[in-house]
Design a protein around this motif. Structure first.
Motif, PDB file in Angstrom:
ATOM      1  N   LYS A  34       0.844  -1.191   0.000  1.00 19.56           N
ATOM      2  CA  LYS A  34       0.000   0.000   0.000  1.00 19.56           C
ATOM      3  C   LYS A  34       0.877   1.238   0.000  1.00 19.56           C
ATOM      4  CE  LYS A  34      -4.356  -1.309   1.769  1.00 19.56           C
ATOM      5  NZ  LYS A  34      -5.468  -0.728   2.495  1.00 19.56           N
ATOM      6  N   TYR A  80       1.043   5.488   0.759  1.00 20.58           N
ATOM      7  CA  TYR A  80       0.419   6.633   1.411  1.00 20.58           C
ATOM      8  C   TYR A  80       1.300   7.859   1.148  1.00 20.58           C
ATOM      9  CZ  TYR A  80      -1.799   2.870   4.085  1.00 20.58           C
ATOM     10  OH  TYR A  80      -2.464   1.736   4.464  1.00 20.58           O
ATOM     11  N   GLY A 126      -5.028   6.681   7.403  1.00 18.61           N
ATOM     12  CA  GLY A 126      -4.996   5.239   7.176  1.00 18.61           C
ATOM     13  C   GLY A 126      -3.690   4.586   7.572  1.00 18.61           C
ATOM     14  N   PHE A 127      -2.666   5.403   7.921  1.00 16.89           N
ATOM     15  CA  PHE A 127      -1.384   4.793   8.278  1.00 16.89           C
ATOM     16  C   PHE A 127      -0.864   5.279   9.626  1.00 16.89           C
ATOM     17  CE2 PHE A 127       3.361   4.898   8.033  1.00 16.89           C
ATOM     18  CZ  PHE A 127       3.549   3.532   8.182  1.00 16.89           C
ATOM     19  N   MET A 128      -0.717   6.592   9.812  1.00 14.95           N
ATOM     20  CA  MET A 128      -0.038   7.068  11.008  1.00 14.95           C
ATOM     21  C   MET A 128      -0.491   8.496  11.331  1.00 14.95           C
ATOM     22  SD  MET A 128       2.169   5.831  13.125  1.00 14.95           S
ATOM     23  CE  MET A 128       2.647   4.425  12.147  1.00 14.95           C
ATOM     24  N   PRO A 129      -0.754   8.795  12.611  1.00 15.40           N
ATOM     25  CA  PRO A 129      -1.073  10.186  12.948  1.00 15.40           C
ATOM     26  C   PRO A 129       0.178  11.056  12.832  1.00 15.40           C
ATOM     27  CG  PRO A 129      -0.909   8.851  14.925  1.00 15.40           C
ATOM     28  CD  PRO A 129      -0.780   7.906  13.764  1.00 15.40           C
ATOM     29  N   MET A 166       3.385  12.817  13.561  1.00 11.25           N
ATOM     30  CA  MET A 166       4.424  12.564  14.564  1.00 11.25           C
ATOM     31  C   MET A 166       5.808  12.660  13.922  1.00 11.25           C
ATOM     32  SD  MET A 166       4.696   8.459  15.199  1.00 11.25           S
ATOM     33  CE  MET A 166       3.127   8.249  15.994  1.00 11.25           C
ATOM     34  N   VAL A 188       3.941   0.441   2.346  1.00  6.12           N
ATOM     35  CA  VAL A 188       3.778  -0.579   3.390  1.00  6.12           C
ATOM     36  C   VAL A 188       3.673  -1.934   2.696  1.00  6.12           C
ATOM     37  CG1 VAL A 188       2.359  -1.393   5.302  1.00  6.12           C
ATOM     38  CG2 VAL A 188       2.582   1.057   4.867  1.00  6.12           C
ATOM     39  N   GLY A 239       2.846  -5.731   1.699  1.00  8.40           N
ATOM     40  CA  GLY A 239       1.541  -6.399   1.735  1.00  8.40           C
ATOM     41  C   GLY A 239       1.289  -7.158   3.017  1.00  8.40           C
ATOM     42  N   GLY A 269       2.307  -6.244   5.873  1.00  4.56           N
ATOM     43  CA  GLY A 269       2.221  -5.284   6.975  1.00  4.56           C
ATOM     44  C   GLY A 269       3.421  -5.278   7.887  1.00  4.56           C
ATOM     45  N   TYR A 306       7.907  -1.137   6.149  1.00  2.00           N
ATOM     46  CA  TYR A 306       7.501   0.076   5.454  1.00  2.00           C
ATOM     47  C   TYR A 306       8.738   0.910   5.177  1.00  2.00           C
ATOM     48  CZ  TYR A 306       7.862   1.825  10.212  1.00  2.00           C
ATOM     49  OH  TYR A 306       8.323   2.123  11.466  1.00  2.00           O
TER      50      TYR A 306
END
Lengths: 118, 328
Positions: free
Chosen positions: B53, B55, B80-83, B85, B112, B114, B116, B119
């Motif tokens: 994926k 982002y 969908g991935f990370m706030p 930071m 990322v 597949g 998971g 990344y």
């Protein structure tokens, strides 16, 4: 039932099946995202202490593999989600608190990831 | 693709009906089509689960480490991935890291895997280099020279008592700065762990114990209140509160903290509820002047040796009385 009706029923069935599979796929992706987030949060916030030796620290942070396979945490407290969440947020002993630094979802994803560590 | 197959199925059904084939052929066709459709759907689903994926990331480079091929990026929310930071990312193309400098604004794609489990960044592009100058031009803070008197700003300890550095005149004092939520094992936890070791060693020699003092000052005064500092201190004193008589954990107002940090060469800034900071350890002589500084290169043995040297210069007599007299 006529041939045309059967075809329609079969078609609808196949569409429903495909939708179900697509739904499973979406759910699978959601869990994959959460797992990725949990792992990334673990790498950023936890791994430095819990996955490396730090002889200069007062107390050696415990390894977290198999954390939930035991009945108790290294501290002796019960190995429950609630207790692990409490430890992450409030800290314990020389472990720093992550209060106000991780969101509820962050902690959820972290705890979910910790469950996968064998 | 599903729709296409279904429409094909309808056309074929009509065709067979028109030319008058046996119904069994129609059933076979439907069954075959259903199997094909299921297999195609399964392959599509499996492929979508194994596919990596991507982002979009937009942020600022805070640092880079060519040895690990990582850059630390302060980035905004990545839905969908990370706030939002600051965190390290591996860069797929190692040559990119040579181009990047702290302060650079960048865009990139977070890829990322597949499964998971991994990344990294691809398609890293510098959108603004003007931050480089500011990053380089950050002037080193003013340090008090060795021999200069230390500030007399008020501090509040783990018991809520107010005191000043000048109160320790007559003792050799080792001062450092931490924040209790620091998660970096080689920074604040290391500092406090090594100060604990020094405290334990000094305790074995009462004369030196009496002529020395340890002081840990928080640069997170908003969070590190007296009760928080007390809990933190007890963890490093093996839950023995009598240790606070020799080792204070203190905080001060944000304004006074800035002045102290400037005087003692400490840099810190808060972002995303985390504090980036340098290390500073200061040895204060018994006359209340700066005797020596350390930053990153030090050992507990070296600090303790220097502290004992300063303590050895203290005349036997009244340091404890002096402290008790001046502190509330």
């Amino acid at each position: 039932m006529t041939g045309r009706s059967r075809t329609a029923v079969l078609g609808l069935g196949l569409i429903a099946g495909a939708a179900l599979l697509a739904g499973c796929s979406w759910l699978g992706d959601r869990f994959a995202d959460d797992k990725t987030r949990g792992r990334a949060l673990f790498v950023v916030h936890c791994a430095d202490c819990h996955q490396a030796a730090h002889p200069e620290l007062r107390k050696q942070p415990p390894k977290l593999e198999g954390l939930f396979q035991s009945k108790t945490l290294p501290s002796g407290a019960p190995a429950t989600d609630a207790q692990v969440r409490k430890t992450i947020i409030e800290g314990r002993g020389t472990m720093p608190a992550f209060d106000q630094r991780l969101s509820e979802k962050d902690v959820d994803d972290l705890v979910r990831y910790l469950h996968t560590l064998k | 693709m599903v729709c296409l197959l279904l429409s094909q199925l309808r056309l074929n059904s009509s065709h067979y009906a028109l030319i008058g084939e046996e119904p069994v052929n129609l059933r076979k066709l439907k069954l075959t089509s259903a199997v094909v459709l299921f297999v195609v759907s399964f392959v599509m689903v499996t492929a979508s689960q194994n596919k990596s994926k991507r982002y979009n990331l937009r942020g600022e480079v805070l640092g880079k480490d060519p040895a690990t091929n990582e850059i630390t990026v302060k980035h905004g929310d990545i839905p969908g991935f990370m706030p939002a930071m600051s965190m390290p990312y591996k860069v797929k193309n190692p040559s990119v890291i040579q181009e990047l400098q702290p302060g650079d604004k960048i865009t990139a794609e977070v890829v990322v895997a597949g499964n998971g489990n991994d990344y990294w960044l691809e398609n890293v592009r510098i959108t603004d280099q003007s931050g480089r100058k500011a990053a380089k031009a950050a002037a080193p803070p003013h340090l008090l020279a060795v021999g200069e008197p230390v500030p007399t700003l008020p501090l509040t300890n783990q018991d809520g008592k107010t005191f000043r550095l000048s109160d320790f005149k007559g003792k050799a004092v080792l001062v450092t700065f931490i924040y209790t939520r620091c998660p970096m094992p080689t920074f604040c936890p290391r500092l406090s762990s090594q100060f604990a070791r020094i405290h334990d060693d000094l305790k074995k020699t009462p004369d030196y114990y009496r002529k020395t003092h340890l002081l840990t000052i928080s640069f997170d005064p908003k969070y590190d209140t007296a009760p928080v500092l007390r809990k933190y201190g007890l963890a490093y004193l093996d839950n023995d509160p009598s240790g606070f008589a020799h080792w204070d954990f203190a905080s001060t107002t944000p304004g006074d903290l800035r002045q102290l940090a400037s005087a003692f060469g400490l840099e810190y800034f808060e972002e995303d509820n985390q504090i980036s900071h340098t290390m500073s350890i200061v040895l204060i002589a018994a006359d209340g002047t700066v005797a020596r500084y350390w930053s990153t290169e030090w050992t507990a043995a070296e600090l303790e040796h220097a502290l004992r040297d300063q303590a050895a210069k203290v005349a036997t007599g009244s340091p404890q009385q002096a402290k008790q007299k001046s502190r509330p």
